[in-house]
Design a protein around this motif. Structure first.
Motif, PDB file in Angstrom:
ATOM      1  N   PHE A 368       0.720  -1.888   0.073  1.00  0.00           N
ATOM      2  CA  PHE A 368       0.069  -0.009  -0.121  1.00  0.00           C
ATOM      3  C   PHE A 368       0.778   1.320   0.112  1.00  0.00           C
ATOM      4  O   PHE A 368       0.108   2.584  -0.598  1.00  0.00           O
ATOM      5  CB  PHE A 368      -1.007   0.204   0.839  1.00  0.00           C
ATOM      6  N   GLU A 369       2.279   1.907   0.926  1.00  0.00           N
ATOM      7  CA  GLU A 369       2.965   2.200   0.454  1.00  0.00           C
ATOM      8  C   GLU A 369       2.829   2.415  -0.769  1.00  0.00           C
ATOM      9  O   GLU A 369       3.063   4.326  -1.610  1.00  0.00           O
ATOM     10  CB  GLU A 369       4.155   2.226   1.116  1.00  0.00           C
ATOM     11  N   ILE A 370       3.726   1.464  -2.383  1.00  0.00           N
ATOM     12  CA  ILE A 370       3.281   2.079  -3.089  1.00  0.00           C
ATOM     13  C   ILE A 370       2.486   2.590  -3.865  1.00  0.00           C
ATOM     14  O   ILE A 370       2.622   3.617  -4.896  1.00  0.00           O
ATOM     15  CB  ILE A 370       4.330   0.925  -4.420  1.00  0.00           C
ATOM     16  N   LEU A 371       1.490   1.689  -3.470  1.00  0.00           N
ATOM     17  CA  LEU A 371      -0.051   1.996  -3.855  1.00  0.00           C
ATOM     18  C   LEU A 371      -0.703   3.386  -3.719  1.00  0.00           C
ATOM     19  O   LEU A 371      -1.763   4.311  -4.535  1.00  0.00           O
ATOM     20  CB  LEU A 371      -1.502   0.730  -4.032  1.00  0.00           C
ATOM     21  N   HIS A 372      -0.100   4.025  -2.438  1.00  0.00           N
ATOM     22  CA  HIS A 372      -0.405   5.529  -2.144  1.00  0.00           C
ATOM     23  C   HIS A 372       0.541   6.125  -3.043  1.00  0.00           C
ATOM     24  O   HIS A 372       0.009   7.786  -2.532  1.00  0.00           O
ATOM     25  CB  HIS A 372       0.110   5.582  -0.673  1.00  0.00           C
ATOM     26  N   GLU A 373       1.516   6.303  -3.209  1.00  0.00           N
ATOM     27  CA  GLU A 373       2.414   7.027  -4.652  1.00  0.00           C
ATOM     28  C   GLU A 373       1.365   7.793  -5.126  1.00  0.00           C
ATOM     29  O   GLU A 373       0.837   6.699  -5.938  1.00  0.00           O
ATOM     30  CB  GLU A 373       3.201   6.530  -4.556  1.00  0.00           C
ATOM     31  N   PRO A 374       1.771   9.308  -5.096  1.00  0.00           N
ATOM     32  CA  PRO A 374       0.691   9.652  -6.325  1.00  0.00           C
ATOM     33  C   PRO A 374       1.009   9.600  -7.878  1.00  0.00           C
ATOM     34  O   PRO A 374       2.657   9.521  -8.209  1.00  0.00           O
ATOM     35  CB  PRO A 374       0.692  11.415  -6.432  1.00  0.00           C
TER      36      PRO A 374
END
Length: 654
Positions: A368-374
């Motif tokens: 999710f850290e990656i998926l949260h990246e804009p």
């Protein structure tokens, strides 16, 4: 809308969590397969029901063995109490009919009952097979969906994200491979054991409650203690797992960097250094893995000791009920103890569940850290908090915006860099400072300067690899942030210093940006790039397979394939970033004429250290410390720009 970005502590890491929130958020990827999950749960319920029925047959078997009582007599005793309930009376009648079918001979009675139990076992095995198969296949499918989504998101991340990552490609590879595998194990567990084992334990508990509710309630008292132990161990496992996943990403980054630079490693005799560095990373990873193994190993003996304490307490209480209170038969006690074993075994398996969930939660949080990246926005917005993952389209009545939507042919007049300033994230000073430059369509611009002067950075702003701090780049008078990103990049061709190839054939690499190109167009582009002859000399010619690094080709051959790719793409704007720096003199001579031909009727930006490649440019731009310090023709700059003169004389001397 995207989820808000996770908060970070003062060390740049997410705070530790006491729940499995990220893991349960990830289970939304299971929703499209809810029908399969529902069937799996039904199979789990059936398995539990068959288990309960099998346990219920133990009492009549023990009656026959211990008291030599017939099944008919046992059922008669069981149903002798009068009842006013129609449902209970219906159950009594059904039991009597079933009992009448069992032989009165003890041996044949046991054979008959065992045959029934065996039949239940077959049904239970079939339902368990489908439950496990459906749950695991659902987990595999959901993780493949997550991998696709994560990979797609990574591809749409801005270039700045990759430049600020410490572990770079290794970290992203770890999240795609290792973290997704950990999350898959979690999905498999919650759909499999987390469903099946509690149902099996509950069905055994129901039988135990029917036999004697007092003794069963006494057993349940120990449950909160076991839960507390499981939660404590789970927290430690989660922390160790997250640390291990981060070390694993570092390890993958080390492997990738070493193998990509294996020539440098060997030529500098750096094998011992790389081996020691890899060993250091592995020792740290091993330490985290040992901690996980320790907590994992502690869970079973601790729960077994608690289970032993529970069984001992139950035996003492049961002996009182049998010998003092006379309210429990020996057959019932034996069956009840077997039920306890049937409950304890699923609980033992469930004891591993929390550790798996904690590992899955650690993996999910990193995903999710990656998926949260804009991601890159198709059209820029003035709202700094705008993080809509949907690529918004420009909406305007301006005719220029309408022309953009019609494709690359919209480029008609020129490009202007207006008071452009850009700073890399975390850098102490801007890489580009107040740059102003007007470029007419069809003009060739050569950009020279010392290393780090901002040449490549300036041209990286043109296709919006980065967004400027201030100022603007305009094409045909329209800010490029108002262009749909795909349309903007469709009119810009780039040949970089590094010749990038992808797994596939030579023909597929040339047609990478134009996969529907005809074969004759591919060969024509290769001929213009002086690549046709060496391609035909390869086994299978244009169908020769390349690995991702293109190790079968020389540096000059790889670069000529890249130039052929740019020729085939046929964009009105061309960026040549040190395009001939990795080719030998013969290769440079072969492709220089092709580049000169390619530059005709195109707006071209050329970055080069070799002055032989830039002297024919219409305008030469000199950059120093992110600023334009000179502009003009070669002869003019020799007279007016000291930095240009120094660069030229240094190369002539060398």
């Amino acid at each position: 809308m995207t989820q808000p970005a996770p908060t970070l502590d003062d060390r740049g890491k997410r705070p530790s969590r006491k729940s499995n929130r990220d893991f349960w958020r990830a289970t939304r990827f299971l929703w499209p397969y809810r029908t399969t999950v529902g069937i799996s749960i039904v199979c789990a319920v059936l398995t539990g029901a068959f288990t309960a029925l099998g346990l219920a047959t133990l009492i009549p078997i023990l009656r026959v063995l211990i008291r030599n009582q017939t099944i008919v007599a046992y059922v008669a005793d069981l149903t002798s109490k009068p009842t006013t309930s129609p449902f209970k009376q219906w159950g009594y009648d059904l039991l009597n009919r079933i009992a009448s079918l069992v032989p009165t001979d003890p041996v044949w009675a046991i054979v008959t009952i065992f045959g029934f139990v065996f039949f239940l076992g077959i049904l239970g095995s079939i339902s368990r097979f489908f439950q496990e198969y459906l749950s695991e296949s659902t987990a595999i499918t959901a993780i493949n969906d997550i991998r696709e989504k994560l990979y797609d998101h990574i591809l749409r991340l801005p270039l700045g994200y990759f430049t600020r990552q410490a572990n770079g490609i290794g970290d992203l590879t770890g999240r795609l491979v290792t973290d997704c595998a950990g999350l898959q194990e979690g999905f498999k567990t919650i759909l499999g054991k987390a469903v099946q084992e509690p149902i099996t334990a509950a069905s055994s508990l129901v039988v135990a409650l029917i036999i004697d509710w007092r003794l069963t309630i006494f057993i349940i008292i120990f449950t909160p203690v076991m839960i507390a132990v499981i939660r404590k161990l789970g927290t430690k496992v989660r922390r160790a797992m997250r640390a291990a996943l981060e070390k694993n990403s570092t390890m993958l980054g080390q492997i990738g960097a070493t193998l990509n630079g294996i020539r440098v490693v060997k030529s500098t005799n750096a094998e011992p250094f790389e081996r020691d560095r890899y060993r250091g990373i592995m020792m740290q990873l091993q330490g985290d893995q040992f901690r996980m193994a320790k907590y994992d190993a502690w869970s079973t003996p601790l729960l077994e000791m608690l289970g032993l304490l529970a069984v001992g307490s139950v035996l003492i209480f049961a002996s009182y009920l049998v010998f003092r209170d006379k309210s429990l038969d020996p057959e019932q006690l034996i069956t009840l103890m077997i039920c306890l074993v049937a409950i304890a075994e699923p609980l033992r398996r469930i004891s591993k569940l929390n550790a798996v969930l904690q590992k899955g939660n650690a993996a999910a949080s990193r995903i999710f850290e990656i998926l949260h990246e804009p991601i890159e926005q198709s059209v820029a917005t003035d709202d700094p908090d705008h993080t809509d993952q949907k690529q918004p389209k420009a909406e305007s009545d301006d005719s220029s915006v309408k022309s953009v939507s019609m494709g690359g042919s919209a480029f008609s007049s020129g490009i202007s860099f207006e008071n452009l300033t850009f700073t890399y994230p975390g850098a102490p000073s801007p890489a580009i400072k107040s740059v102003n430059l007007d470029v007419k369509k069809g003009t060739s611009i050569a950009i020279v300067g010392r290393n780090g002067s901002g040449k490549t950075t300036l041209l990286s702003l043109l296709p919006r690899f980065y967004e400027p701090d201030s100022g603007a780049i305009k094409i045909d008078g329209l800010d490029i942030r108002q262009w749909p990103l795909e349309k903007l990049r469709s009119i810009i061709g780039i040949v970089t210093q590094e010749a990038v190839l992808f797994p596939g054939t030579i023909a597929q690499n040339i047609a990478y940006a134009n996969p529907n190109a005809k074969f004759e167009d591919i060969t024509a582009a290769a001929k213009r790039a002086s690549a046709h002859e060496f391609i035909l000399a390869k086994p299978n010619g244009y169908d020769a397979a390349l690995d991702g690094l293109g190790g079968q080709l020389s540096g000059g051959q790889r670069q000529r394939i890249n130039i052929a790719r740019a020729i085939l793409r046929d964009t009105p704007i061309l960026v040549l970033d040190e395009a001939t720096s990795q080719v030998d003199a013969e290769s440079e001579h072969l492709i220089q004429s092709a580049i000169t031909e390619l530059m005709k009727d195109r707006t071209t930006f050329v970055i080069a250290h070799r002055f032989s490649t830039i002297l024919s440019a219409d305008v030469i731009i000199v950059m120093e410390a992110g600023e334009i310090v000179g502009q003009g023709k070669h002869e003019e700059l020799l007279q007016s720009c000291e930095i240009y003169k120094q660069l030229y004389e240094r190369q002539m001397v060398s």
